[in-house]
Design a protein around this motif. Structure first.
Motif, PDB file in Angstrom:
ATOM      1  N   ARG A 123       0.841  -1.192   0.000  1.00 27.97           N
ATOM      2  CA  ARG A 123       0.000   0.000   0.000  1.00 27.97           C
ATOM      3  C   ARG A 123       0.882   1.250   0.000  1.00 27.97           C
ATOM      4  NH1 ARG A 123      -5.556  -0.265   1.396  1.00 27.97           N
ATOM      5  NH2 ARG A 123      -6.307  -2.342   1.958  1.00 27.97           N
ATOM      6  N   SER A 124       0.462   2.242  -0.752  1.00 27.74           N
ATOM      7  CA  SER A 124       1.228   3.481  -0.839  1.00 27.74           C
ATOM      8  C   SER A 124       0.268   4.677  -0.734  1.00 27.74           C
ATOM      9  CB  SER A 124       1.980   3.553  -2.162  1.00 27.74           C
ATOM     10  OG  SER A 124       2.854   2.460  -2.300  1.00 27.74           O
ATOM     11  N   PRO A 125       0.692   5.783  -0.070  1.00 32.73           N
ATOM     12  CA  PRO A 125       2.001   5.950   0.568  1.00 32.73           C
ATOM     13  C   PRO A 125       2.094   5.344   1.960  1.00 32.73           C
ATOM     14  CG  PRO A 125       0.732   7.954   0.764  1.00 32.73           C
ATOM     15  CD  PRO A 125      -0.094   7.018  -0.064  1.00 32.73           C
ATOM     16  N   ASP A 126       0.944   5.104   2.601  1.00 32.78           N
ATOM     17  CA  ASP A 126       0.963   4.510   3.936  1.00 32.78           C
ATOM     18  C   ASP A 126       0.843   2.998   3.822  1.00 32.78           C
ATOM     19  OD1 ASP A 126       0.516   5.233   7.046  1.00 32.78           O
ATOM     20  OD2 ASP A 126      -0.757   3.525   6.509  1.00 32.78           O
ATOM     21  N   PRO A 127       1.671   2.217   4.558  1.00 34.47           N
ATOM     22  CA  PRO A 127       1.652   0.758   4.413  1.00 34.47           C
ATOM     23  C   PRO A 127       0.388   0.082   4.941  1.00 34.47           C
ATOM     24  CG  PRO A 127       3.122   1.421   6.197  1.00 34.47           C
ATOM     25  CD  PRO A 127       2.719   2.676   5.493  1.00 34.47           C
ATOM     26  N   VAL A 128      -0.448   0.820   5.674  1.00 32.46           N
ATOM     27  CA  VAL A 128      -1.666   0.228   6.240  1.00 32.46           C
ATOM     28  C   VAL A 128      -2.919   0.790   5.578  1.00 32.46           C
ATOM     29  CG1 VAL A 128      -3.043  -0.094   8.333  1.00 32.46           C
ATOM     30  CG2 VAL A 128      -0.543  -0.215   8.443  1.00 32.46           C
ATOM     31  N   ALA A 141       6.224   1.539  -9.763  1.00 29.27           N
ATOM     32  CA  ALA A 141       5.743   2.708 -10.507  1.00 29.27           C
ATOM     33  C   ALA A 141       5.243   3.797  -9.565  1.00 29.27           C
ATOM     34  CB  ALA A 141       4.639   2.292 -11.475  1.00 29.27           C
ATOM     35  N   VAL A 142       4.471   3.410  -8.543  1.00 24.58           N
ATOM     36  CA  VAL A 142       3.896   4.388  -7.621  1.00 24.58           C
ATOM     37  C   VAL A 142       4.968   4.988  -6.712  1.00 24.58           C
ATOM     38  CG1 VAL A 142       2.349   4.642  -5.644  1.00 24.58           C
ATOM     39  CG2 VAL A 142       1.600   3.364  -7.641  1.00 24.58           C
TER      40      VAL A 142
END
Length: 511
Positions: A123-128, A141-142
């Motif tokens: 998950r981007s930008p936050d992993p949760v 890419a992101v």
């Protein structure tokens, strides 16, 4: 796709499983949209009301994910354990008892640690709470963007194509081993039992041309299940035979430094090259990072996917390492410094011949399925690009239909038929030119380990977490990155030197 549905049950077995049922009219609407170049995805041909009332209630409007730590662990173990396990005894023989087991543990640690970093990039930008990245390349890419996306794609697809070549070589060697095993059983271990790889490569290629016409991952779930079962079967047979021979008295159990200089005319330079090549073989055996994001995309939430994936990675890597240590160490103990390059085809084991035949048959069946698992993404990428570039071209988008009794209607495009068949033919020809098991595995492992397992996970983690340049953590991550780069470079050089040496003694298309 086979379709004659009044109401069909399709099952997505790429990693997660979801059952869904469409009417014949919805299927035909989707196919019509694809043929006319008006739909990029199945969703474009399904009325929005069906999407809203269907089981697609995850936060990205996808089918409800049901994966758990145990299903993800199973995927990791299945992805990691493969034909690479058969070369570990030879790798141990090059490294010796003093270095071999620590090298296996080091690769396990690096793979586990970088996989944890990669799990946070799902998950981007936050992993949760961030947006999902469904594939490895999506995450790159992101997070990184630019030329690194192309580099990632090139490395990833090169490795997929290279693995197809390696699997063709390995399958043919196992088929030859079955023939020779039966011959040795009849005529004795010194009998004139020679056989050529090439007819078997052609047979394997012919089977793959047929199976490659299966449209997508949804339709090869049965191949994946068979491949996984066969993988464990031949691995346990190799382990059992190694253990049985180890407990027999009167043979060498190996040495601390492995194959000695001067043994069989081994020079110091050649010893170094073989050590480097063995590092590539170990790297190949641990390769699974290229599909980690895809596995993580099957996990249900809550709990957070990155937490579940980290647990699954720990279970998978620990289980795999224990298995690799057992097979590699017992294989080395069984044969000492004369360990064969392929534990089941090097004819250290002759009896029971039927068990050797069965193990090699399991290898062939496993590789038939594994070839498709690795090639289907390549097929899908090329065909998807062609459809988006030339949506009105009949060669690309027009479906032909062939009724098949009891199975419904098989539909295909000329692009699918020609492109997939040509791909298999080319990989088969290349395999005939380079039938070197250990050298090819080492090269595949070497060129993919650093970029896919180490570099991209570290770079994405640094960017996502905004780790300050020259901070202790930044320095530690960069040091790990540099160290693994040097190991990969050494393994690449060793494998290339091994291929060059083999080519000097090899005449293509001759027995």
């Amino acid at each position: 796709m086979f379709a004659d549905f009044s109401c069909s049950t399709d099952k997505d077995h790429t990693f997660g499983s979801s059952f869904f049922c469409f009417s014949r009219g919805m299927k035909e609407a989707d196919e019509s949209a694809l043929e006319n170049g008006n739909a990029k995805h199945m969703d474009d041909a399904i009325p929005a009301v069906l999407l809203r009332t269907s089981s697609r209630d995850d936060d990205d409007d996808q089918w409800k994910r049901t994966g758990t730590v145990w299903t993800a662990s199973a995927h990791v173990i299945t992805a990691v354990i493969g034909s690479g396990v058969l070369s570990l005894a030879w790798s141990m023989a090059q490294l010796g008892w003093a270095v071999g087991p620590p090298v296996l543990l080091a690769f396990a640690f690096v793979t586990y640690y970088t996989s944890i970093l990669l799990a946070d990039c799902y998950r981007s930008p936050d992993p949760v709470t961030g947006k999902r990245n469904h594939t490895y390349q999506d995450a790159v890419a992101v997070t990184l963007g630019g030329a690194k996306v192309w580099i990632c794609g090139i490395v990833q697809y090169t490795n997929l194509v290279g693995t197809a070549i390696g699997y063709t070589i390995t399958a043919s060697i196992s088929m030859v081993a079955i023939s020779r095993s039966d011959c040795f059983h009849r005529q004795g271990h010194d009998g004139p039992c020679f056989a050529s790889d090439y007819p078997y490569m052609v047979v394997f290629g012919a089977v793959q041309i047929l199976l490659s016409q299966i449209p997508d991952f949804d339709r090869i779930w049965w191949l994946s299940i068979a491949a996984a079962i066969m993988s464990f079967a031949y691995s346990f047979i190799g382990l059992g035979l190694g253990m049985a021979r180890t407990f027999e008295p009167g043979h060498s159990y190996g040495t601390a430094t492995g194959v000695r200089i001067g043994m069989g005319g081994l020079s110091q330079t050649r010893k170094i090259w073989q050590v480097f090549q063995s590092l590539g073989n170990v790297a190949f055996a641990y390769s699974f990072s290229m599909i980690l994001i895809e596995i993580q995309d099957t996990l249900k939430s809550p709990p957070a996917e990155n937490k579940t994936m980290k647990k699954a990675t720990l279970v998978g890597v620990v289980t795999t390492t224990a298995f690799y240590m057992s097979v590699g160490c017992f294989g080395y103990a069984a044969f000492g410094n004369n360990a064969p390059g392929n534990l089941l085809t090097g004819f250290g084991f002759y009896e029971p011949f039927w068990l050797i035949d069965f193990a090699n048959a399991c290898i062939v069946i496993h590789l038939v399925g594994a070839y498709q698992v690795y090639c289907q993404p390549v097929f899908a990428y090329v065909e998807g690009h062609a459809r988006s570039r030339w949506p009105k071209n009949k060669f690309v988008s027009h479906y032909f239909r062939i009724p098949i009794p009891l199975l419904g209607c098989y539909k295909f495009t000329l692009l699918t038929l020609v492109w997939r068949s040509a791909f298999v033919v080319v990989t088969t020809i290349v395999s005939m030119l380079l039938p070197f098991f250990n050298d090819v595995l080492g090269l595949l492992g070497a060129i993919s380990f650093w970029p896919l397992t180490v570099y991209f996970p570290i770079e994405m983690y640094i960017k996502q977490r905004s780790i300050v340049r020259w901070s202790p953590k930044w320095i530690g991550l960069k040091a790990l990155d540099l160290g693994c780069l040097l190991v990969s470079m050494a393994a690449t050089l060793g494998s290339m030197e091994g291929i060059a040496l083999s080519l000097k003694e090899y005449s293509p298309f001759k027995s």
